[in-house]
Design a protein around this motif. Structure first.
Motif, PDB file in Angstrom:
ATOM      1  N   THR A 116      84.260  70.840  16.633  1.00 47.82           N
ATOM      2  CA  THR A 116      83.956  72.257  16.509  1.00 47.82           C
ATOM      3  C   THR A 116      84.420  72.739  15.147  1.00 47.82           C
ATOM      4  O   THR A 116      85.460  72.317  14.654  1.00 47.82           O
ATOM      5  CB  THR A 116      84.663  73.073  17.611  1.00 47.82           C
ATOM      6  OG1 THR A 116      84.238  72.561  18.868  1.00 47.82           O
ATOM      7  CG2 THR A 116      84.322  74.538  17.534  1.00 47.82           C
TER       8      THR A 116
ATOM      9  N   THR B 158      80.199  80.161  14.475  1.00 49.51           N
ATOM     10  CA  THR B 158      80.444  78.773  14.848  1.00 49.51           C
ATOM     11  C   THR B 158      79.431  77.889  14.146  1.00 49.51           C
ATOM     12  O   THR B 158      78.241  77.955  14.426  1.00 49.51           O
ATOM     13  CB  THR B 158      80.334  78.603  16.372  1.00 49.51           C
ATOM     14  OG1 THR B 158      81.208  79.550  16.977  1.00 49.51           O
ATOM     15  CG2 THR B 158      80.745  77.212  16.791  1.00 49.51           C
TER      16      THR B 158
ATOM     17  N   GLU C 273      79.358  73.047  17.082  1.00 48.57           N
ATOM     18  CA  GLU C 273      79.909  73.281  18.402  1.00 48.57           C
ATOM     19  C   GLU C 273      79.811  72.035  19.268  1.00 48.57           C
ATOM     20  O   GLU C 273      78.719  71.514  19.482  1.00 48.57           O
ATOM     21  CB  GLU C 273      79.184  74.455  19.063  1.00 48.57           C
ATOM     22  CG  GLU C 273      79.941  74.943  20.282  1.00 48.57           C
ATOM     23  CD  GLU C 273      79.493  76.335  20.701  1.00 48.57           C
ATOM     24  OE1 GLU C 273      78.366  76.712  20.357  1.00 48.57           O
ATOM     25  OE2 GLU C 273      80.281  77.026  21.373  1.00 48.57           O
ATOM     26  N   ASN C 274      80.955  71.581  19.744  1.00 48.33           N
ATOM     27  CA  ASN C 274      81.039  70.515  20.730  1.00 48.33           C
ATOM     28  C   ASN C 274      80.124  69.336  20.396  1.00 48.33           C
ATOM     29  O   ASN C 274      79.309  68.911  21.199  1.00 48.33           O
ATOM     30  CB  ASN C 274      80.700  71.089  22.105  1.00 48.33           C
ATOM     31  CG  ASN C 274      81.177  70.155  23.210  1.00 48.33           C
ATOM     32  OD1 ASN C 274      82.075  69.344  22.982  1.00 48.33           O
ATOM     33  ND2 ASN C 274      80.575  70.257  24.373  1.00 48.33           N
TER      34      ASN C 274
END
Lengths: 369, 283
Positions: free
Chosen positions: A10, A17, A20-21
């Motif tokens: 992340t 952001t 993300e993931n």
């Protein structure tokens, strides 16, 4: 040499952001491209691996070692920047040896490595020149040489070919492939150019707004796009997309769209009997639409689509035709240059039922995945 | 083929006015320089004419006064003072200013603007106004009437320029170069010494010369900080002290010696100074 493992990465810039993931596992010695449109986070991801950006969440392992808090200086990586970042006040030789000197490599070892890399990248005779005195292609090779002499576990390349003209880029692609074969280092290559990614990498991580859409062999991404985005981004000219509805009965199985009825091949049709009446997104590559004249390719399942030729773009060996049906829906497809076509011609084409791609309109995922 | 005359047609009257104006301007600018040079090479007869008008050019131009000057122990002493103070100022200013410029130019520091304003604030007051608190402070810390006091004052005056020019020099170095060095294993200090500093040298050289000149012909701070302490007098103070006591040709010769480095250095680094000053101020 080492493998690279990214676990649920992340990256945040304030409230934005960027990544993300995101998880990726890159094998030892593999050539992987991070491909995606600008702003998708591919360069950020590379810089996180290099240690130039902090990892806000997730874990990074290189060669099994936990790398999150390792400063750039200690990482066994090398990086080539898009700008090449050659030191303008140092000769080619000094540029190449900079990293070795900093790491206090013995003199004999340094000259052995210099010789090796100068031969590998055909830099002979340029050692005493300064960056401003050599051409763009030579600069790119010096930047690569400077990275390779460090024997990195992982070589990170940030759009290294984007400043080269088309002909040079072609040679550089071949060079890079050759070098990867000879050196065997793990390479992570960032690009927005699908041709570079397709022609060099063993696997492509296709990225879109901070996540990986598909991570597979180039061929697989082309043949089996996992998402609508994969289908849109990979392939040139781009895919045709239509919203449609499954129509399945005893006579025929296919999708009703504004461009016409697109029949499915029997094998796939048998798997989706229960989807009758459901909405679907259909993707058709221009390469898989055939002009009626091509009898050899015609199969009994294919239905004709009646079109009027709107535009013809000459691509050299082939032409891209933009056709419009009576509803005003556009279909792009390729014809050979022997096909005599003119603007305003009425014509009939068909799409290869085995090659059309079906996506779920809500999840945007390939229905047959 | 005849070349095209791009000049605007000008009537004879206008031409006369223009040329007269030009001559006046040149006269105003060059007049004092002419007098200075003329007096410095005059023989005594051309200065003490005994009622005759002073000639436009000396009867017997001579460099003898320069020859005399370089045998004069007092002159030697002050010119060496000037050199010591100027060079020390350059060294101290660079020592303090270059790291400051690096940090201010390359890092995002909270309150950066306020710091910059603080640095330049010394120069927002006329020298004659800021000299009094500086003298008081220097008396307290015990550097009044010392070489170091004058050096410190000159450093104070030149630091803003060095920091601003230096910031421009560091800012103009692409960040990629720095990060490339890190990735190759160089720590921040090595990166500074091997990459950033060498690339900033042209800009910093301009700043150094600027500092030298500032210190070389500075008067007000040097005057108040060395009042009554003749051993540490610089060239400017010496000239001030003897201005009524010595013959005009000697004064002029000293003035020429004072001006020469200024002229030479200014011409040398003119291009760098313009580039340095603008790259520091205009972002």
């Amino acid at each position: 040499m080492a493998d690279v493992v990214l676990k649920s990465f992340t990256k945040k810039y304030g409230s934005f952001t960027a990544i993300e993931n995101l998880s990726l596992e890159i094998n030892d010695g593999e050539f992987v491209s991070l491909l995606g449109p600008s702003g998708c986070g591919k360069t950020t991801l590379l810089r996180m691996i290099a240690g130039l950006e902090t990892i806000d969440g997730g874990e990074l392992y290189i060669g099994g070692k936990f790398y999150n808090n390792m400063p750039s200086q200690k990482r066994k990586i090398a990086m080539v920047f898009q700008s090449y970042a050659l030191f303008p006040h140092m000769s080619v030789r000094k540029n190449i040896l900079f990293g070795l000197k900093i790491n206090k490599v013995p003199q004999a070892e340094m000259s052995r490595k210099l010789n090796w890399v100068v031969n590998l990248l055909h830099l002979g005779g340029l050692e005493e020149r300064f960056p401003r005195e050599i051409s763009g292609g030579q600069r790119q090779r010096v930047a690569l040489a400077r990275a390779l002499v460090l024997d990195p576990d992982v070589l990170l390349l940030d759009e290294p070919l984007s400043n080269l003209d088309a002909a040079l880029r072609e040679t550089a692609i071949e060079e890079l492939k050759r070098i990867h074969r000879q050196v065997g280092t793990t390479i992570i290559y960032v690009t927005h150019n699908q041709v570079e990614a397709m022609s060099m990498s063993e696997r492509i991580a296709l990225m879109n707004v901070g996540h990986v859409e598909q991570f597979e062999k180039p061929r697989m991404i082309y043949d089996k796009p996992k998402t609508v985005f994969s289908g849109e981004f990979i392939g040139s000219p781009p895919m045709n997309f239509y919203n449609g509805e499954f129509h399945i009965d005893d006579v025929s199985t296919g999708i009703m769209t504004s461009v016409g009825f697109l029949k499915l091949d029997a094998e796939r049709a048998s798997k989706i009997r229960e989807l009758h009446g459901r909405k679907v997104v259909v993707g058709v590559r221009p390469q898989h639409v055939y002009f009626k004249g091509h009898h050899a390719r015609r199969r009994h399942t294919d239905t004709d689509i009646e079109l009027t030729v709107e535009l013809i773009e000459n691509l050299g060996d082939r032409s891209l035709v933009v056709g419009k049906n009576k509803n005003g829906t556009i279909l792009r497809f390729l014809v050979t240059r022997d096909d005599e076509l003119h603007i305003e011609d009425k014509m009939s084409v068909f799409a290869d039922g085995r090659k059309i791609h079906l996506f779920d309109p809500s999840t945007r995922l390939n229905i047959f995945d | 083929m005849a070349s095209i005359d791009r000049k605007l047609p000008m009537t004879a009257g206008k031409r006369v006015i223009w040329i007269t104006g030009l001559f006046l301007a040149v006269f105003v600018v060059m007049g004092p320089v002419y007098l200075l040079v003329k007096y410095s090479i005059s023989d005594i007869a051309s200065i003490n004419t005994g009622g005759e008008p002073i000639p436009l050019w000396p009867y017997n131009p001579t460099l003898s006064i320069y020859a005399y000057l370089f045998t004069d122990a007092r002159f030697y002493h002050v010119i060496i003072n000037s050199i010591i103070i100027s060079l020390s100022t350059v060294a101290l200013t660079l020592l303090l200013g270059v790291p400051a410029a690096y940090v201010l130019g390359r890092f995002k520091i909270p309150g950066r603007k306020t710091i910059l304003l603080g640095i330049i604030s010394v120069r927002l007051f006329p020298d004659i106004a800021s000299v009094i608190p500086v003298v008081q402070l220097f008396i307290k810390i015990g550097v009044y009437q010392t070489y170091f006091g004058v050096i410190l004052a000159h450093t104070l005056l030149s630091l803003p320029y060095v920091i601003f020019i230096g910031m421009g020099a560091f800012e103009s170095i692409p960040k990629d170069l720095e990060q490339q060095a890190w990735v190759m294993g160089a720590n921040r200090f090595q990166t500074f010494i091997k990459i950033l500093f060498p690339l900033a040298v042209p800009g910093l050289a301009a700043a150094a010369i600027y500092t030298f000149l500032l210190s070389w012909d500075e008067f007000i701070f040097a005057y108040f900080l060395s009042l009554g302490k003749q051993e540490i007098f610089t060239l400017t103070l010496y000239l001030n002290k003897i201005k009524y006591a010595e013959p005009q040709n000697l004064l002029s010769a000293i003035s020429v010696c004072l001006s020469l480095p200024v002229i030479i250095f200014s011409l040398m680094v003119q291009r760098y100074m313009v580039a340095g000053l603008s790259s520091g101020s205009v972002k």
